[in-house]
Design a protein around this motif. Sequence first.
Motif, short mmCIF file in Angstrom:
data_model
loop_
_atom_site.label_atom_id
_atom_site.label_comp_id
_atom_site.label_asym_id
_atom_site.label_seq_id
_atom_site.Cartn_x
_atom_site.Cartn_y
_atom_site.Cartn_z
N GLU A 10 0.91 -1.22 -0.07
CA GLU A 10 0.23 -0.10 -0.04
C GLU A 10 0.79 1.19 -0.14
O GLU A 10 0.55 2.16 -0.58
CB GLU A 10 -0.83 -0.05 1.06
N ARG A 18 0.49 4.62 -2.10
CA ARG A 18 0.58 5.88 -1.50
C ARG A 18 1.48 6.90 -2.19
O ARG A 18 1.29 8.13 -2.40
CB ARG A 18 0.84 5.93 0.20
N TRP A 70 -14.30 8.84 -1.31
CA TRP A 70 -13.16 8.14 -1.66
C TRP A 70 -13.17 8.52 -3.02
O TRP A 70 -14.27 8.51 -3.77
CB TRP A 70 -12.96 6.78 -1.48
N VAL A 98 -9.06 5.55 -2.82
CA VAL A 98 -7.84 6.29 -2.08
C VAL A 98 -8.64 7.65 -1.58
O VAL A 98 -9.72 8.02 -2.17
CB VAL A 98 -6.69 6.61 -2.71
N VAL A 132 -2.44 9.92 2.57
CA VAL A 132 -3.29 9.06 1.55
C VAL A 132 -3.59 7.81 2.29
O VAL A 132 -2.79 7.07 2.89
CB VAL A 132 -2.51 8.71 0.48
N THR A 133 -4.88 7.55 2.26
CA THR A 133 -5.40 6.47 3.11
C THR A 133 -5.84 5.44 1.92
O THR A 133 -6.60 5.83 1.03
CB THR A 133 -6.60 6.57 3.91
N VAL A 134 -5.54 4.20 1.91
CA VAL A 134 -5.95 3.18 0.81
C VAL A 134 -6.88 2.39 1.46
O VAL A 134 -6.88 1.57 2.63
CB VAL A 134 -4.77 2.56 0.38
#
Length: 246
Positions: free
Chosen positions: A3, A7, A32, A133, A141-143
């Motif tokens: 991940e 990112r 998202w 994301v 950044v969040t996945v």
Amino acid sequence: MREDELRGLAQQSPWLVRALRVVRDSGLPDAWIGAGAIRDLVWGERYGDGFDPSSVRDVDVVFLDPTDLSRDNDDRATGRLVATWPEPPWEAKNQAAVHTWYSAKFGGAQVAPLHTIADAVATWPEYATAVAVRLDTHDRVTVCAPHGPDDLLDGVWRCNPTRVSPIAIAVIIEPFSTSHVTNSAPCPAGYGVVASRRRRCQGSAASASWRGLSLTSTRERVISRLKPPRRSRIHVGGARRRGRPG
């Protein structure tokens, strides 16, 4: 973690970072960006001549609002994004409302309501695009990748049978299994194409174009049942290819 690779690619794209900020600041609940725009970025950077935002057909924004399941809610959400940044082809969809229209649009049995964004992303029709994301309040950044980011990062095209019917899968892969690829028989429903990147230089290769990228198959390819753990997939060419996703 893989991940982190995703990112990194996301944070290196000023266009995507701006789009993520627009979505974060829009006020849409649990919003998202996912699917094709993320794939186009990753495959453009890794297997093309770079990511071209003008080639993105849709910026798919997913959000979760169980208080309003109307299609007007989607339109208002899209309009909110357009008002902030008109250029991208925004398309916002409330994942809490998917069960109200999915069967009428795509056929099949009634689907169950979705209660989280992860539940929604997990049903998307290709593993490489079953990824979303977002930016947190600290611009990190969040996945969301319920099936993992490997297919996306490795250039693998593989159907996700969670919600896509075998007939639909056959229709999707048919161009790659018959008219555009040598030495192949039609794929029956429920089957997929396997093309190993490691064998790309063996035999006589044939290429088919999909969204501007080269999908390569060889005589080593086989027909395999589309179910884990035997992964039915098409690899995007092992080296960086000319051309950009369309």
